[in-house]
Design a protein around this motif. Structure first.
Motif, PDB file in Angstrom:
ATOM      1  N   ALA A 145       0.827  -1.212   0.000  1.00  0.00           N
ATOM      2  CA  ALA A 145       0.000   0.000   0.000  1.00  0.00           C
ATOM      3  C   ALA A 145       0.856   1.255   0.000  1.00  0.00           C
ATOM      4  O   ALA A 145       0.386   2.335  -0.343  1.00  0.00           O
ATOM      5  N   GLN A 192      -7.121   4.452   6.131  1.00  0.00           N
ATOM      6  CA  GLN A 192      -8.232   3.531   5.858  1.00  0.00           C
ATOM      7  C   GLN A 192      -9.407   3.778   6.807  1.00  0.00           C
ATOM      8  O   GLN A 192     -10.558   3.583   6.453  1.00  0.00           O
ATOM      9  N   ALA A 195     -11.370   9.769   7.294  1.00  0.00           N
ATOM     10  CA  ALA A 195     -11.418  10.618   6.104  1.00  0.00           C
ATOM     11  C   ALA A 195     -10.516  11.827   6.319  1.00  0.00           C
ATOM     12  O   ALA A 195     -10.284  12.215   7.461  1.00  0.00           O
ATOM     13  N   GLU A 306      -4.429   6.350  -3.490  1.00  0.00           N
ATOM     14  CA  GLU A 306      -5.300   5.402  -4.209  1.00  0.00           C
ATOM     15  C   GLU A 306      -5.448   4.096  -3.437  1.00  0.00           C
ATOM     16  O   GLU A 306      -6.537   3.529  -3.364  1.00  0.00           O
ATOM     17  N   ALA A 307      -4.369   3.646  -2.832  1.00  0.00           N
ATOM     18  CA  ALA A 307      -4.418   2.384  -2.077  1.00  0.00           C
ATOM     19  C   ALA A 307      -5.412   2.436  -0.916  1.00  0.00           C
ATOM     20  O   ALA A 307      -6.003   1.430  -0.545  1.00  0.00           O
ATOM     21  N   VAL A 308      -5.601   3.620  -0.348  1.00  0.00           N
ATOM     22  CA  VAL A 308      -6.521   3.718   0.797  1.00  0.00           C
ATOM     23  C   VAL A 308      -7.884   4.291   0.396  1.00  0.00           C
ATOM     24  O   VAL A 308      -8.737   4.529   1.253  1.00  0.00           O
ATOM     25  N   GLY A 309      -8.058   4.513  -0.920  1.00  0.00           N
ATOM     26  CA  GLY A 309      -9.358   4.994  -1.385  1.00  0.00           C
ATOM     27  C   GLY A 309      -9.580   6.489  -1.225  1.00  0.00           C
ATOM     28  O   GLY A 309     -10.709   6.952  -1.231  1.00  0.00           O
ATOM     29  N   TYR A 310      -8.504   7.255  -1.080  1.00  0.00           N
ATOM     30  CA  TYR A 310      -8.626   8.714  -1.029  1.00  0.00           C
ATOM     31  C   TYR A 310      -8.636   9.258  -2.451  1.00  0.00           C
ATOM     32  O   TYR A 310      -8.039   8.662  -3.358  1.00  0.00           O
ATOM     33  N   ASP A 311      -9.258  10.399  -2.637  1.00  0.00           N
ATOM     34  CA  ASP A 311      -9.249  11.081  -3.929  1.00  0.00           C
ATOM     35  C   ASP A 311      -7.872  11.739  -4.119  1.00  0.00           C
ATOM     36  O   ASP A 311      -7.537  12.726  -3.451  1.00  0.00           O
TER      37      ASP A 311
END
Ligand code: DAH
Length: 353
Positions: A145, A192, A195, A306-311
């Motif tokens: 990650a 993760q 936010a 990107e690995a943690v789903g952030y923009d």
């Protein structure tokens, strides 16, 4: 006073004087001084009178002896009364509450704890939350990650302490588990679960396949920093580290970024501080370079977001990793890292609270 000759008058006079002086004495020590002048074995007035018995003409020995004993008895009685008065406390007899107490042996915080506390204090004041993460990690959080591909040398068996079994109920079966090699893995865990915006520091222990020597240890402390939000820049990173360095070491320290590479930051830099001992002239602490390296840092790589789903378009962030022993070595001028682990009290006791 020792030349006052024995007589029934002088007995009375001395007894009254002893009583009066004791009454005036303000402390146990003062009373002791008064006592010694009267009852002291060598130069006390009672002792002087006792000696006179031996040298007196035979026909006076008896009388002098009587006075001397009278004086001795009276003075000892008064003294005993004072001692008993001092020894009475809450119904207990025989405890002299005026004696100095036995000082308890105070423990000391370990120098590495002191440094960690100071680091936390500085970053907390700048708005960073202190969080901790697991020392047993999986490869994904520790490497993948963080944009460290499978062939990255840091993942090698030679550098990393892998564990035989997976973390129960946590990591997927195809992820090997290991003792984390850096606190950077907690960047991933924290992002993760939260936010943006975020601002955290992560102090904790990390593990490498190193032998213990003057400057290395297979287990040591790091403090990770991570800030994510909109519009964060390299200037924010540098300003944060500058504020930290000035509070930790000296108000005139400067920060220099030396270009470097970490897979999880772009750009990446080594953090150098101007030597606060020689002001750049060159000394043993900065190895005559005028600069001291304390860790690595950079702007968070979009692949990490990107690995943690952030923009990754919207967010920017900065991160750093600093060695805690390194800071302690510099702050306390300790040359051998092993001293921090050997628990020799003669060493540990030297560090001020
Ligand atoms: N993880 C690196 C190490 O252990 C230190 C580090 C470098 C941490 C750059 C970071 C960073 O967060 O951005 O040596």
């Amino acid at each position: 006073m020792t030349d006052i000759l024995p007589s029934s008058d002088s007995v009375r006079q001395l007894v009254a004087q002893f009583d009066a002086e004791l009454a005036q004495a303000k402390s146990t020590r003062d009373r002791q001084t008064v006592r010694d002048r009267f009852l002291g074995r060598k130069s006390g007035v009672v002792a002087a009178w006792m000696q006179m018995i031996a040298t007196a003409p035979p026909d006076q020995k008896k009388q002098i002896g009587r006075w001397a004993n009278e004086l001795k008895k009276a003075i000892e009685e008064i003294w005993l009364g004072y001692q008993q008065a001092e020894a009475v406390v809450v119904g207990l007899q025989g405890i002299d509450v005026t004696l100095p107490g036995r000082a308890p042996r105070l423990g000391h915080r370990h120098p590495l704890t002191l440094v960690r506390d100071r680091l936390e204090e500085i970053f907390t004041r700048m708005g960073f939350a202190v969080v901790e993460g697991p020392e047993v990690e999986d490869e994904w959080h520790c490497f993948d990650a963080l944009n460290m591909p499978a062939e990255h040398p840091a993942r090698d068996m030679q550098d990393t302490l892998y564990l035989a079994s997976p973390i129960p109920g946590d990591s997927p079966a195809d992820h090997r588990t290991l003792l984390r090699t850096h606190t950077s893995s907690m960047q991933i865990r924290y992002m993760q679960a939260h936010a943006p915006p975020i601002r955290i520091v992560v102090p904790g222990r990390v593990y490498r396949r190193d032998d213990l020597d003057l400057t290395h240890s297979p287990a040591f402390g790091q403090i990770e920093g991570l800030a994510v939000g909109e519009g964060l820049s390299l200037a924010d990173l540098k300003g944060t580290l500058l504020a930290f360095a000035r509070q930790m070491f000296s108000p005139t320290v400067r920060v220099r970024f030396r270009p470097s590479f970490f897979p999880y930051t772009e750009p990446s830099a080594e953090i150098d501080l101007s030597c606060w001992q020689c002001e750049g002239a060159g000394c043993a602490m900065c190895k005559k370079t005028g600069w001291i390296e304390i860790g690595g840092c950079g702007m968070v790589h979009p692949a990490v977001f990107e690995a943690v789903g952030y923009d990754a378009e919207r967010n920017t962030g900065f991160a750093w990793g600093i060695g805690i022993e390194r800071i302690a070595i510099l702050r306390y001028q300790v040359e051998d890292i092993r001293l921090f682990y050997e628990n020799d009290l003669r060493f540990l006791e030297q560090f001020p609270y």
